[in-house]
Design a protein around this motif. Structure first.
Motif, PDB file in Angstrom:
ATOM      1  N   PHE A 187       0.817  -1.222   0.000  1.00 10.34           N
ATOM      2  CA  PHE A 187       0.000   0.000   0.000  1.00 10.34           C
ATOM      3  C   PHE A 187       0.850   1.272   0.000  1.00 10.34           C
ATOM      4  O   PHE A 187       0.314   2.369  -0.168  1.00 10.34           O
ATOM      5  CB  PHE A 187      -0.983   0.009   1.182  1.00 10.34           C
ATOM      6  N   PRO A 223       1.427   5.068  -5.018  1.00  8.63           N
ATOM      7  CA  PRO A 223       0.994   6.416  -5.411  1.00  8.63           C
ATOM      8  C   PRO A 223      -0.171   6.952  -4.595  1.00  8.63           C
ATOM      9  O   PRO A 223      -0.182   8.136  -4.228  1.00  8.63           O
ATOM     10  CB  PRO A 223       0.623   6.238  -6.886  1.00  8.63           C
ATOM     11  N   LYS A 224      -1.169   6.113  -4.321  1.00  8.20           N
ATOM     12  CA  LYS A 224      -2.322   6.610  -3.555  1.00  8.20           C
ATOM     13  C   LYS A 224      -1.926   6.994  -2.137  1.00  8.20           C
ATOM     14  O   LYS A 224      -2.439   7.968  -1.582  1.00  8.20           O
ATOM     15  CB  LYS A 224      -3.428   5.537  -3.527  1.00  8.20           C
ATOM     16  N   PHE A 225      -1.009   6.228  -1.562  1.00  9.62           N
ATOM     17  CA  PHE A 225      -0.537   6.541  -0.210  1.00  9.62           C
ATOM     18  C   PHE A 225       0.155   7.897  -0.190  1.00  9.62           C
ATOM     19  O   PHE A 225      -0.154   8.757   0.637  1.00  9.62           O
ATOM     20  CB  PHE A 225       0.420   5.447   0.257  1.00  9.62           C
ATOM     21  N   ALA A 267      -0.012  10.274  -2.360  1.00 13.44           N
ATOM     22  CA  ALA A 267      -0.837  11.372  -2.864  1.00 13.44           C
ATOM     23  C   ALA A 267      -1.780  11.922  -1.802  1.00 13.44           C
ATOM     24  O   ALA A 267      -2.550  12.835  -2.071  1.00 13.44           O
ATOM     25  CB  ALA A 267      -1.648  10.901  -4.074  1.00 13.44           C
ATOM     26  N   GLY A 295      -3.298   9.588   0.712  1.00 10.48           N
ATOM     27  CA  GLY A 295      -4.029   8.517   1.379  1.00 10.48           C
ATOM     28  C   GLY A 295      -3.509   8.207   2.762  1.00 10.48           C
ATOM     29  O   GLY A 295      -4.265   7.772   3.638  1.00 10.48           O
ATOM     30  N   ARG A 296      -2.215   8.458   3.012  1.00 14.23           N
ATOM     31  CA  ARG A 296      -1.627   8.136   4.317  1.00 14.23           C
ATOM     32  C   ARG A 296      -2.286   8.908   5.449  1.00 14.23           C
ATOM     33  O   ARG A 296      -2.337   8.431   6.583  1.00 14.23           O
ATOM     34  CB  ARG A 296      -0.131   8.435   4.299  1.00 14.23           C
ATOM     35  N   LEU A 354      -7.957   1.779   1.251  1.00 16.87           N
ATOM     36  CA  LEU A 354      -6.874   2.223   0.380  1.00 16.87           C
ATOM     37  C   LEU A 354      -6.507   1.158  -0.651  1.00 16.87           C
ATOM     38  O   LEU A 354      -6.148   1.487  -1.794  1.00 16.87           O
ATOM     39  CB  LEU A 354      -5.646   2.575   1.220  1.00 16.87           C
ATOM     40  N   ASP A 406      -9.204  -1.497  -4.372  1.00 17.99           N
ATOM     41  CA  ASP A 406      -9.245  -1.637  -5.829  1.00 17.99           C
ATOM     42  C   ASP A 406      -7.965  -2.233  -6.410  1.00 17.99           C
ATOM     43  O   ASP A 406      -7.843  -2.366  -7.635  1.00 17.99           O
ATOM     44  CB  ASP A 406      -9.500  -0.275  -6.479  1.00 17.99           C
ATOM     45  N   ASP A 407      -7.010  -2.595  -5.565  1.00 13.13           N
ATOM     46  CA  ASP A 407      -5.746  -3.133  -6.060  1.00 13.13           C
ATOM     47  C   ASP A 407      -5.936  -4.559  -6.587  1.00 13.13           C
ATOM     48  O   ASP A 407      -6.665  -5.364  -5.998  1.00 13.13           O
ATOM     49  CB  ASP A 407      -4.689  -3.149  -4.954  1.00 13.13           C
TER      50      ASP A 407
END
Length: 412
Positions: A184, A187-189, A191, A193-194, A206, A209-210
């Motif tokens: 995890f 990129p989402k983290f 951007a 998400g963290r 988070l 959808d992976d």
């Protein structure tokens, strides 16, 4: 040609390579030429110099354990660690213990540089992925109660989470990093998400959808996301939060009184991590607090805080079978014939534990690392020893593991 002459020559040949090499020598100490390899004596690392003037880690010659008593070993370790601390390469604590007996302990550096608060023997550090051992112990407890089996399909415990994936992977595959789930820390983290990662459910959102990176069981690939799912299984089977379950079934019975899962803004007495890492990799210059690299709160994959004293107690509790019984422990450590395993970078990996046999001595434990986070714990069950190193610098502890194992192998 000595190391300084080598660096000057490389700078003259290729200016682009020079700064990288100079940065490496700043981080590791002067480089020495030994045959076909370069050696960084300060951190005991070996490097190969490529034709493109890049330094890549090289396999070290086989080391030989020291042959002396604990006093001489302690003296060697102190000299080694003091040199690291004086070069500002290591900040943290190293502890060797047998049960409640402290055989060696040294502490260096600052837990809070701005307030000049020093690291102390009981200072809790962010231990990164070392929490995976505790997650494994919790799964082991559920196994003993008959609530979970290693070869259960994950969908049995989490019917509402990604049935297209969880119907294909097992609890064993999650524990051995062979499930195909990814990491995890992507990129989402980074951007944003963290900032939302407070609970196990937040982590599940988070990664919801992976997709799988490979067919379950096909290979090993280290997976923090897989341990998020294990945390969700623990919550589903126990009916309480992951953190509460760890407090009740690991921290309390092991006597880990200073261990917990605080958010960064809740730190009170814990060590603040300091990093040179940026989104573009390591840089030189002053270290900065690592807050912007962390989930809001640690959880099943890692990020909790423990002291060296507490981790020594955790190791002792594992050896005494206080947390899980001997049969389940043997299964989780991969010491039974029906146990599966993976290999992270050549290090044998069982179920939430790294397990090694070197020079005929068995050890198990785990490391932890990240920006401003570096830690390891090795338990030597046949000798009754636990070796712990925690640092609030990048790679501060992990780089010295090999040398400390050599010095204290096995301490009398």
């Amino acid at each position: 040609m000595d190391a300084k002459e080598l660096i000057r020559a490389l700078n003259a040949r290729d200016e682009a390579a020079g700064p990288d090499l100079l940065a490496r020598t700043k981080a590791t100490g002067p480089l020495e030429i030994r045959g076909e390899l370069l050696y960084a004596p300060l951190v005991r690392n070996w490097y190969e110099l490529t034709d493109s003037l890049e330094l890549i880690p090289a396999k070290a010659p086989e080391w030989r354990p020291l042959q002396c008593g604990i006093d001489e070993r302690a003296q060697a370790a102190t000299g080694y660690l003091l040199a690291l601390a004086e070069a500002d390469v290591f900040s943290g604590v190293v502890r060797l213990s047998r049960g409640e007996e402290i055989l060696f302990e040294e502490v260096y550096g600052w837990a809070d540089q701005d307030r000049r608060r020093p690291n102390l023997p009981g200072t809790p550090f962010n231990v990164g992925s070392m929490n995976k051992m505790m997650t494994s112990a919790c799964v082991g407890r559920l196994m003993e109660q008959g609530d979970v089996r290693l070869d259960d399909k994950v969908i049995r415990h989490l019917p509402g989470f990604r049935p297209d994936i969880t119907a294909r992977i097992t609890v064993r595959q999650l524990l051995t990093h062979t499930s195909g789930m990814g990491d995890f820390f992507g990129p989402k983290f980074f951007a944003g998400g963290r900032h939302r990662l407070e609970t196990i459910d937040d982590h599940l959102d988070l990664i919801r959808d992976d997709e799988l990176l490979f067919e379950p069981g096909a290979r090993f690939e280290y997976s923090n996301s897989g341990f998020v799912v294990l945390g969700a299984i623990i919550e589903a089977r126990s009916g309480c939060s992951y953190a509460d379950y760890v407090r009740e079934h690991v921290f309390e019975p092991a006597g880990m009184r200073s261990s917990d899962f605080p958010a960064f803004h809740e730190l009170d007495g814990q060590a603040i991590g300091y990093t040179n890492f940026t989104a573009h990799g390591a840089v030189t210059g002053p270290r900065r607090p690592h807050e912007d690299t962390l989930p809001r709160r640690g959880s099943a994959p890692g990020g909790g805080y423990c002291s060296a004293e507490d981790l020594a107690r955790f190791g002792a509790a594992l050896m005494r079978d206080t947390l899980i019984g001997p049969d389940v422990k043997a299964a989780l450590l991969g010491l039974r014939s029906d146990s599966g395993s993976g290999r992270p970078g050549g290090v044998p990996y069982a179920h939430g534990f790294q397990v090694e046999s070197e020079h005929g001595v068995l050890s198990y434990g785990h490391g932890g690392g990240g920006p401003g986070i570096s830690a390891f714990m090795d338990v030597f069950p046949d000798q009754g020893l636990t070796l712990v190193a925690l640092s609030n610098y990048d790679d501060g502890a992990r780089q010295i593991r090999r040398e400390l194992r050599r010095i204290f192998w096995p301490a009398a």
